[in-house]
Structures are given as structure tokens and as C-alpha cells.
Design a protein around this motif. Structure first.
Motif, PDB file in Angstrom:
ATOM      1  N   TYR A 126       0.831  -1.202   0.000  1.00  0.00           N
ATOM      2  CA  TYR A 126       0.000   0.000   0.000  1.00  0.00           C
ATOM      3  C   TYR A 126       0.869   1.256   0.000  1.00  0.00           C
ATOM      4  CZ  TYR A 126      -3.730  -3.225   1.103  1.00  0.00           C
ATOM      5  OH  TYR A 126      -4.633  -4.264   1.039  1.00  0.00           O
ATOM      6  N   LEU A 127       0.436   2.222  -0.789  1.00  0.00           N
ATOM      7  CA  LEU A 127       1.065   3.535  -0.770  1.00  0.00           C
ATOM      8  C   LEU A 127       0.286   4.401   0.214  1.00  0.00           C
ATOM      9  CD1 LEU A 127       3.162   5.535  -2.105  1.00  0.00           C
ATOM     10  CD2 LEU A 127       1.273   6.226  -3.607  1.00  0.00           C
ATOM     11  N   LEU A 128       0.949   4.859   1.257  1.00  0.00           N
ATOM     12  CA  LEU A 128       0.335   5.752   2.232  1.00  0.00           C
ATOM     13  C   LEU A 128       0.855   7.156   1.983  1.00  0.00           C
ATOM     14  CD1 LEU A 128       0.590   3.702   5.571  1.00  0.00           C
ATOM     15  CD2 LEU A 128      -1.158   3.574   3.776  1.00  0.00           C
ATOM     16  N   ARG A 129      -0.060   8.074   1.709  1.00  0.00           N
ATOM     17  CA  ARG A 129       0.297   9.490   1.540  1.00  0.00           C
ATOM     18  C   ARG A 129       0.006  10.193   2.861  1.00  0.00           C
ATOM     19  NH1 ARG A 129       1.022  10.717  -3.846  1.00  0.00           N
ATOM     20  NH2 ARG A 129       0.104   9.317  -5.398  1.00  0.00           N
ATOM     21  N   LEU A 130       1.039  10.733   3.476  1.00  0.00           N
ATOM     22  CA  LEU A 130       0.935  11.310   4.812  1.00  0.00           C
ATOM     23  C   LEU A 130       1.133  12.814   4.735  1.00  0.00           C
ATOM     24  CD1 LEU A 130       3.351   8.765   6.544  1.00  0.00           C
ATOM     25  CD2 LEU A 130       0.865   8.534   6.310  1.00  0.00           C
ATOM     26  N   ALA A 131       0.225  13.576   5.343  1.00  0.00           N
ATOM     27  CA  ALA A 131       0.333  15.039   5.326  1.00  0.00           C
ATOM     28  C   ALA A 131      -0.061  15.579   6.686  1.00  0.00           C
ATOM     29  CB  ALA A 131      -0.556  15.635   4.243  1.00  0.00           C
ATOM     30  N   ASN A 132       0.792  16.418   7.270  1.00  0.00           N
ATOM     31  CA  ASN A 132       0.441  17.119   8.499  1.00  0.00           C
ATOM     32  C   ASN A 132      -0.184  18.449   8.096  1.00  0.00           C
ATOM     33  OD1 ASN A 132       0.271  18.560  10.917  1.00  0.00           O
ATOM     34  ND2 ASN A 132       2.154  17.674  11.735  1.00  0.00           N
ATOM     35  N   VAL A 133      -1.499  18.555   8.248  1.00  0.00           N
ATOM     36  CA  VAL A 133      -2.220  19.765   7.851  1.00  0.00           C
ATOM     37  C   VAL A 133      -2.592  20.591   9.080  1.00  0.00           C
ATOM     38  CG1 VAL A 133      -3.076  18.674   5.755  1.00  0.00           C
ATOM     39  CG2 VAL A 133      -4.490  18.612   7.830  1.00  0.00           C
ATOM     40  N   GLY A 134      -1.875  20.395  10.174  1.00  0.00           N
ATOM     41  CA  GLY A 134      -2.139  21.135  11.397  1.00  0.00           C
ATOM     42  C   GLY A 134      -1.607  22.558  11.337  1.00  0.00           C
ATOM     43  N   ALA A 135      -1.879  23.285  12.423  1.00  0.00           N
ATOM     44  CA  ALA A 135      -1.464  24.686  12.515  1.00  0.00           C
ATOM     45  C   ALA A 135      -0.217  24.864  13.369  1.00  0.00           C
ATOM     46  CB  ALA A 135      -2.601  25.528  13.105  1.00  0.00           C
ATOM     47  N   PHE A 136       0.152  23.845  14.147  1.00  0.00           N
ATOM     48  CA  PHE A 136       1.185  24.074  15.147  1.00  0.00           C
ATOM     49  C   PHE A 136       2.081  22.864  15.394  1.00  0.00           C
ATOM     50  CE2 PHE A 136       1.710  24.802  20.044  1.00  0.00           C
ATOM     51  CZ  PHE A 136       3.050  25.062  19.888  1.00  0.00           C
ATOM     52  N   VAL A 137       1.514  21.738  15.758  1.00  0.00           N
ATOM     53  CA  VAL A 137       2.285  20.671  16.389  1.00  0.00           C
ATOM     54  C   VAL A 137       2.729  19.598  15.393  1.00  0.00           C
ATOM     55  CG1 VAL A 137       2.307  18.938  18.227  1.00  0.00           C
ATOM     56  CG2 VAL A 137       1.059  21.088  18.558  1.00  0.00           C
ATOM     57  N   ALA A 138       4.023  19.298  15.397  1.00  0.00           N
ATOM     58  CA  ALA A 138       4.571  18.176  14.637  1.00  0.00           C
ATOM     59  C   ALA A 138       4.124  16.867  15.290  1.00  0.00           C
ATOM     60  CB  ALA A 138       6.095  18.256  14.601  1.00  0.00           C
ATOM     61  N   GLN A 139       4.109  15.801  14.487  1.00  0.00           N
ATOM     62  CA  GLN A 139       3.721  14.499  15.027  1.00  0.00           C
ATOM     63  C   GLN A 139       4.670  13.419  14.533  1.00  0.00           C
ATOM     64  OE1 GLN A 139      -0.432  13.495  15.449  1.00  0.00           O
ATOM     65  NE2 GLN A 139      -1.084  15.521  14.740  1.00  0.00           N
ATOM     66  N   TYR A 140       4.923  12.475  15.417  1.00  0.00           N
ATOM     67  CA  TYR A 140       5.656  11.264  15.058  1.00  0.00           C
ATOM     68  C   TYR A 140       4.652  10.255  14.504  1.00  0.00           C
ATOM     69  CZ  TYR A 140       9.402  13.148  18.040  1.00  0.00           C
ATOM     70  OH  TYR A 140      10.373  13.938  18.607  1.00  0.00           O
ATOM     71  N   PHE A 141       5.119   9.450  13.544  1.00  0.00           N
ATOM     72  CA  PHE A 141       4.245   8.466  12.902  1.00  0.00           C
ATOM     73  C   PHE A 141       4.984   7.150  12.793  1.00  0.00           C
ATOM     74  CE2 PHE A 141       2.996   6.048   9.192  1.00  0.00           C
ATOM     75  CZ  PHE A 141       1.600   6.065   9.219  1.00  0.00           C
ATOM     76  N   TYR A 142       4.331   6.053  13.211  1.00  0.00           N
ATOM     77  CA  TYR A 142       4.873   4.716  12.966  1.00  0.00           C
ATOM     78  C   TYR A 142       3.751   3.690  13.037  1.00  0.00           C
ATOM     79  CZ  TYR A 142       5.029   3.995  18.118  1.00  0.00           C
ATOM     80  OH  TYR A 142       4.723   3.883  19.454  1.00  0.00           O
ATOM     81  N   ILE A 143       4.026   2.494  12.555  1.00  0.00           N
ATOM     82  CA  ILE A 143       3.073   1.384  12.598  1.00  0.00           C
ATOM     83  C   ILE A 143       3.733   0.250  13.357  1.00  0.00           C
ATOM     84  CG2 ILE A 143       1.644  -0.207  11.256  1.00  0.00           C
ATOM     85  CD1 ILE A 143       1.854   1.752   8.901  1.00  0.00           C
ATOM     86  N   GLU A 144       3.100  -0.205  14.415  1.00  0.00           N
ATOM     87  CA  GLU A 144       3.707  -1.253  15.242  1.00  0.00           C
ATOM     88  C   GLU A 144       4.002  -2.504  14.412  1.00  0.00           C
ATOM     89  OE1 GLU A 144       1.679  -2.242  18.824  1.00  0.00           O
ATOM     90  OE2 GLU A 144       2.109  -0.318  19.790  1.00  0.00           O
ATOM     91  N   ASP A 145       5.231  -3.026  14.593  1.00  0.00           N
ATOM     92  CA  ASP A 145       5.685  -4.268  13.946  1.00  0.00           C
ATOM     93  C   ASP A 145       5.729  -4.178  12.427  1.00  0.00           C
ATOM     94  OD1 ASP A 145       5.975  -5.448  16.431  1.00  0.00           O
ATOM     95  OD2 ASP A 145       3.957  -6.315  16.405  1.00  0.00           O
ATOM     96  N   HIS A 146       5.819  -2.977  11.893  1.00  0.00           N
ATOM     97  CA  HIS A 146       5.954  -2.785  10.451  1.00  0.00           C
ATOM     98  C   HIS A 146       7.060  -1.762  10.177  1.00  0.00           C
ATOM     99  CE1 HIS A 146       1.949  -4.559  10.536  1.00  0.00           C
ATOM    100  NE2 HIS A 146       1.966  -4.679   9.215  1.00  0.00           N
ATOM    101  N   THR A 147       7.727  -1.947   9.059  1.00  0.00           N
ATOM    102  CA  THR A 147       8.579  -0.884   8.513  1.00  0.00           C
ATOM    103  C   THR A 147       7.951  -0.418   7.204  1.00  0.00           C
ATOM    104  OG1 THR A 147       9.970  -2.453   7.299  1.00  0.00           O
ATOM    105  CG2 THR A 147      10.667  -1.869   9.545  1.00  0.00           C
ATOM    106  N   PHE A 148       8.512   0.636   6.647  1.00  0.00           N
ATOM    107  CA  PHE A 148       7.996   1.128   5.373  1.00  0.00           C
ATOM    108  C   PHE A 148       9.135   1.721   4.570  1.00  0.00           C
ATOM    109  CE2 PHE A 148       6.610   3.888   8.921  1.00  0.00           C
ATOM    110  CZ  PHE A 148       7.475   4.953   8.762  1.00  0.00           C
ATOM    111  N   LYS A 149       8.887   1.958   3.302  1.00  0.00           N
ATOM    112  CA  LYS A 149       9.879   2.569   2.427  1.00  0.00           C
ATOM    113  C   LYS A 149       9.405   3.955   2.020  1.00  0.00           C
ATOM    114  CE  LYS A 149      11.823  -1.657   0.427  1.00  0.00           C
ATOM    115  NZ  LYS A 149      11.988  -2.472  -0.814  1.00  0.00           N
TER     116      LYS A 149
END
Length: 616
Positions: A211-234
Motif C-alpha cells: 500500500y502507498l500511504l500518503r501522509l500530510a500534516n495539515v495542522g497549525a502548530f504541532v509536529a507528530q511522530y508516525f509509525y506502525i507497530e511491527d511494520h517498517t515502510f519505504k
């Protein structure tokens, strides 16, 4: 033979170009921007900016090469607005970029505007309001440019778009921020964090598929960490730039940044796996006890199986060790640009002005909007368009010659991080310190680490490119770009509170060529007429003498020497204490003193008695 081969190649290229032209289409969206009521975190109903009476907003989807037309009517009734198509270079269409008083006038209630441009890019983008800091009120959503010729197009089966954002229960206009009651400039703390504008979401996957996951932080202020338990990604894309496929486990996604990653599902349906987002708590001055910083959504293999909550083992978010985007290599292997023709040394600082409130500065200039949109000053100034003075003292405008190589050295004199976004371009990322991970906040409370051109790590041969890069707390970054896109482009911190404080500057690129190339549609000038905003003249609105800036909008005056944010806080609390003390004394004094036998006090007092006489 050589001639025939060359001729064949020319015909082949022409055929491919014609095929792309035939395949391209016009994609039209009609937006009626209105207020709607939403409650995405389940905690509070609030008014948000909707489109066609709906929220969340529609995802804009086009194919590379398409013509995108967005007809926007402002039905808000009370607020002006606009649209910025974040990450779109707008080659030849700087007037479609969207920031009010930069490339257009604000679209007032009851007015309409049409954005019309060709999308010659690919990847993950977003769109948002760029007028009066309104996108935290809900006016933001993903913009996806599909590309069937991407190198990874055959490497995945399906795709998902994921937005993450911070969320406020109050309207932006109701939050006291730039105010003497907030002299430290502490940013408003969000009330919640959202995943695709909601919570507790499952992304259905099938075993073995990618799966291709397109990730975008559309917030106004706070950065976020992102991960999926027991998975890696490219990682295969950042901010619309394809990268060599690179393995990663955790991403740090600041506001306005985007990633595209490939995730291959396990060959089992026994369990579901948490998709984890963790807010960067280091950005928050205070953390309310009811604010949930980490959230779980799910990669769902089996809808009937348990959906477990994520197991967070770190004490603070900053203990997470995310992938460093500086190490990515663009898929096109574009080499580092040559030494710069122009080097700009800039320093971020946060200080108070004479109203006692906190403001943000680049080299002691806090961006202050002009009376005429800067693009329209370019178009009406004739040969004076090459003189930065006509754009005003407080738009912090730098005029660039066409095809100049420009290097920006950005030092951070502030203890917070700042995701800087550049309109109309992406830039090569040459150096940054400290790096992501556990060292990112090393200098937040110490002496700033400034860039030394004579002592730095070697620049990469193939620098990563993106349009939004995080400046570390009291650290620095160095970026480089080519001024090959005539237009007016903002460079600013994308924390919307910091932009509101003035953390921005303007690049006026190849203004004489811009005059030759650009024709602004009448519809955009009609928007100015409706708003009562001039579209000719210098930053002060002067059409007779473009070098006369009398009456320009100015930043407030400086505080007297010796005042600091902490000093102001101390002064405010001292004044409050003094007023309270005087109030108590007044109330106490006015109440009189009762004698032991409850008789009224004598009307005449001897000298030294503390009770007032009837004549006083």
C-alpha cells in the motif's frame, strides 16, 4: 544511419509529448465556502469552515499535466478568505498562489475568485486558506497529483491518503495570542489531535499486498511522530519529490510536510496493528491533564479481531528516534547546485514590541502586510520593480535576478523549532544541526549553535529536496535553490501562530520578466474592488512616487532597552499584585473600623488616628 536514428528519437519524443497533451484534462471544482458545525474529537461542537456545506473538505485529485480550475465563492458572511495550493510551483501563474496581500487581494464575503493553473508536478500536496490565519478553523485538506509514470507505480496495489492535524475548540479570532496578557508568546495549546479529521480509524489491508500511504500534516502548530507497530515502510516521496526507496520505522512530520511510503502487509489475518501518532510535546508550553498526546488508529487485517491500543514505552515523544530526512537521496540524483550567487544570512528571534505582546522576526523585521499586494506592485512599478524599496520596509522583500543560485543560512535564536515553507520552489537541503532524533532539542535551553561557513559537515552530492524544512531549536539549516520561477514567493514559518506574529519574508523573483509573462485575470482585480484594496502602487499605495513609502504599514515600535519577555511577565504580575493590593486597602479603608462596643467612630479624630473624618 545516425541521422535516421536521431530523427526517429525526435518523432518519438514528439509523440510522447502529444500523448501526454491528449491525455491531460481539465478538472473543475466549484467551492461554496460556508460555515458548518463539526465535532471531530467527540468533545465539542464548533463552527468550522466547510465547502458546499460539508466538512471534512473534499480531497482535490488530479493527474500530472491536468488543468486545475477551482471556482470559489465566499459564503462565510463574516470572514475573508483565499486558497493556497501548498507545494504547487505555479510556474507562470504566480497570481494563482493564494496568499492575501502577497499575490492577490482577500476574497471578501459575497465575492468569488477563480484559480486556474496547469499541474506539472506529481505527489502529495494540500490546500488551505491563506488569509487572516483561518485554516485552523478547518479550511484545509489534501491535494493529490497522481502520476502513472512514477518509478514505484507498479510497486503497490492500493493507496490511502492520511492527514494528521491539531484541533482547537475555539475559533482563531477568539483565542488571545498576540496580546499583552501573553507577553511570552506562548502558542495556544490544541484541544485534540486528529487522524483524517476524526479518531479511531481503521485502514483495511489484505495479506501480502503493498500500500502507498500518503501522509500530510495539515495542522497549525504541532509536529507528530508516525509509525506502525511491527511494520517498517519505504519512503518514496517527500513534499512532491521522489526519493530513492529508503527503509524507515518512525517519521517526524512537521506541519505542512508530506511523505509517501510503501507498506507491505503481513501474510496473516490473526491480528490488527496500531498506527501510532504522537504529538511533539516539546512544542507545548503546558500540557493539560486532559490532552491526549498519542493516538491509535489501525492497520486492519481482520475487522472481527481485537483493535489493540498502542504500547508507548518512551517517557517523552522526544525519546523517539525518527528518520532524518536530510539523508534522503532524490530519485533523479540531481547534484548539488553550484556555489551561490547570493547568500542570505537570516536569524529567527522572538521579541516583544511596545504593545507588550510577543512577535517573531527575521533579522529584526516582523512581516507586516502592505497596502497593495506585492505582486500587483511588481506589475505596476515599471523599471522600479527591481528596487526592493518599493515593496516596503516591513514585507522584508528581496529581489532576485533570474536563474541566480541563492543560499539561505537560517540560524535560530529561539528555543522552539520552526518548519519553514517556501512558496514556488523546493530547495536543496545542504546542512542542518542538530539533527533529528534525541539530539534535536540539545540546544533548546543552552547557547545557540550557529552555522560556521568555515567549519561544517560536508554538503551531500545529491541533496534531498523539499518545500518545508524544520529549523531546530537554537540550531540552523542551510538550503540552496535556483531563482528560475519568476513570481512573488513567501518564505515563512508554517506554524500558523508564528506567521501571525510576522515570521515571514518575500522573494520577488525576476520582476521584469514577470511583467512580460503574467496577465492577471480581471476576476482577480474584481476581488480587489470588492475588498476596497488598491491593485496599483507601492507598498504604501502611492502611485505617483513609488519610492515614497509615507503611510506604509509598519511593525510596532521597539520596547525601551532592557525590557525582555520575562521582565514583562514580572512587570505584569507586579502591576496586578499592586492593583489588587490597592483595591484591598481601598475596600478595607472605606469600610471603617468598628469599636469594641459597636459604636460609630468619632467624627473628629486626633492626629494620627487612621480613620477618616466625615469631611474627608
Amino acid at each position: 544511419m545516425v541521422t535516421s536514428v536521431g530523427s526517429l528519437l525526435v518523432r518519438l519524443v514528439a509523440a510522447l509529448c502529444l500523448f501526454q497533451y491528449v491525455q491531460a484534462k481539465t478538472v473543475t471544482y466549484d467551492f461554496n465556502v460556508t460555515w458548518v458545525t463539526a465535532n471531530p474529537d467527540g468533545l465539542y461542537d464548533r463552527k468550522v469552515v466547510g465547502i458546499n456545506n460539508q466538512w471534512p473538505l473534499p480531497v482535490i485529485e488530479v493527474d500530472k499535466g491536468d488543468q486545475l480550475v477551482v471556482n470559489m465563492y465566499n459564503g462565510l458572511g463574516t470572514h475573508s478568505t483565499s486558497i493556497h495550493f501548498h507545494g504547487m510551483f505555479q510556474n507562470g501563474t504566480s497570481d494563482m498562489d493564494g496568499p492575501s496581500m502577497v499575490t492577490q487581494c482577500p476574497v471578501v464575503p459575497g465575492a468569488s475568485i477563480t484559480y486556474n493553473f496547469t499541474v506539472n508536478q506529481n505527489g502529495t500536496y494540500w490546500y488551505h486558506c491563506h488569509t487572516d490565519y483561518c485554516y485552523p478553523d478547518g479550511y484545509r485538506q489534501a491535494l493529490i497529483v497522481h502520476d502513472n509514470s512514477s518509478y514505484f507505480n507498479e510497486m503497490y496495489d492500493e493507496e490511502y491518503t492520511i492527514t494528521m492535524s491539531d484541533w482547537y475548540h475555539e475559533m482563531v479570532e477568539d483565542i488571545k495570542f498576540i496580546d499583552k496578557t501573553n507577553p511570552t508568546g506562548a502558542e495556544p495549546v490544541p484541544n485534540a489531535f486528529l487522524f483524517n479529521d476524526t479518531m479511531n480509524t481503521s485502514l483495511s489491508v489484505e495479506p501480502g499486498k503493498t500500500y502507498l500511504l500518503r501522509l500530510a500534516n495539515v495542522g497549525a502548530f504541532v509536529a507528530q511522530y508516525f509509525y506502525i507497530e511491527d511494520h517498517t515502510f519505504k519512503i518514496v516521496e517527500i513534499d512532491g519529490v521522489y526519493t530513492d526507496p529508503t527503509e524507515a520505522e518512525i517519521l517526524y512530520i512537521a506541519v505542512a510536510q508530506r511523505y509517501a511510503v510503501l507498506v507491505t502487509a503481513k501474510n496473516s489475518t490473526e491480528k490488527n496493528y496500531p498506527i501510532v501518532t504522537v504529538a511533539d510535546s516539546e512544542l507545548l508550553d503546558t500540557i493539560p491533564s486532559n490532552l491526549q498526546l498519542n493516538h491509535t488508529n489501525w492497520l486492519e487485517y481482520n475487522k472481527d479481531a481485537d483493535h489493540p491500543q498502542a504500547t508507548i514505552t518512551v517517557e517523552t515523544a522526544s525519546d523517539l528516534d525518527p528518520f532524518d530526512d536530510m539523508s534522503l537521496v532524490p530519485y533523479d540524483h540531481m547534484e548539488i547546485l553550484p556555489d551561490a550567487d547570493l547568500v542570505l544570512n537570516l536569524t529567527v528571534s522572538m521579541m516583544n514590541l511596545d504593545d507588550g505582546a510577543g512577535y517573531a522576526f527575521l533579522n529584526d523585521i516582523s512581516y507586516t502586510k502592505p497596502k497593495v499586494p506585492t505582486l500587483y506592485t511588481v506589475l505596476s512599478a515599471g523599471n522600479l520593480a527591481t528596487d526592493a524599496e518599493v515593496y516596503g520596509d516591513f514585507t522584508h522583500s528581496v529581489v532576485l535576478d533570474r536563474n541566480q543560485v541563492v543560499e539561505i543560512i537560517l540560524n535560530n535564536g529561539d528555543g522552539g523549532s520552526h518548519p519553514f515553507h517556501f512558496h514556488g520552489h523546493n530547495f536543496q537541503m545542504l546542512d542542518r544541526a542538530p539533527s533529528y532524533g534525541r539530539h534535536f532539542y540539545d540546544y533548546a535551553d543552552g547557547d545557540p549553535l550557529t552555522y560556521d561557513p568555515n567549519n561544517h559537515t560536508a554538503f551531500p552530492k545529491y541533496p534531498a529536496r523539499r518545500d518545508t524544512l524544520v529549523l531546530p531549536p537554537q540550531g540552523y539549516f542551510v538550503v540552496r535553490f535556483v531563482a528560475d520561477n519568476p513570481g512573488v514567493w513567501l518564505f515563512h514559518c508554517h506554524i500558523d501562530w508564528h506567521l501571525q506574529q510576522g515570521l515571514a519574508m518575500t522573494f520577488v523573483e525576476a520582476p521584469l520578466q514577470l511583467q512580460e509573462q503574467l496577465t492577471v485575470p480581471q476576476n482577480h482585480y474584481d476581488v480587489c474592488d470588492a475588498a476596497g484594496v488598491q491593485y496599483k502602487g507601492n507598498a504604501a499605495g502611492n502611485t505617483e512616487d513609488y519610492l515614497d513609502l509615507s503611510g506604509q504599514n509598519k511593525q510596532l515600535g521597539w520596547l525601551p532597552a532592557g525590557f525582555t519577555a520575562k521582565g514583562i511577565v514580572a512587570m505584569v504580575f507586579s502591576c496586578v499584585s499592586a492593583f489588587l493590593g490597592m483595591a484591598f486597602i481601598s475596600v478595607y479603608g472605606a469600610s471603617g473600623i468598628k469599636t469594641a462596643n459597636n459604636k460609630k467612630p468619632e467624627t473628629e479624630q486626633t492626629e494620627g488616628d487612621g480613620t477618616a473624618s466625615s469631611d474627608s
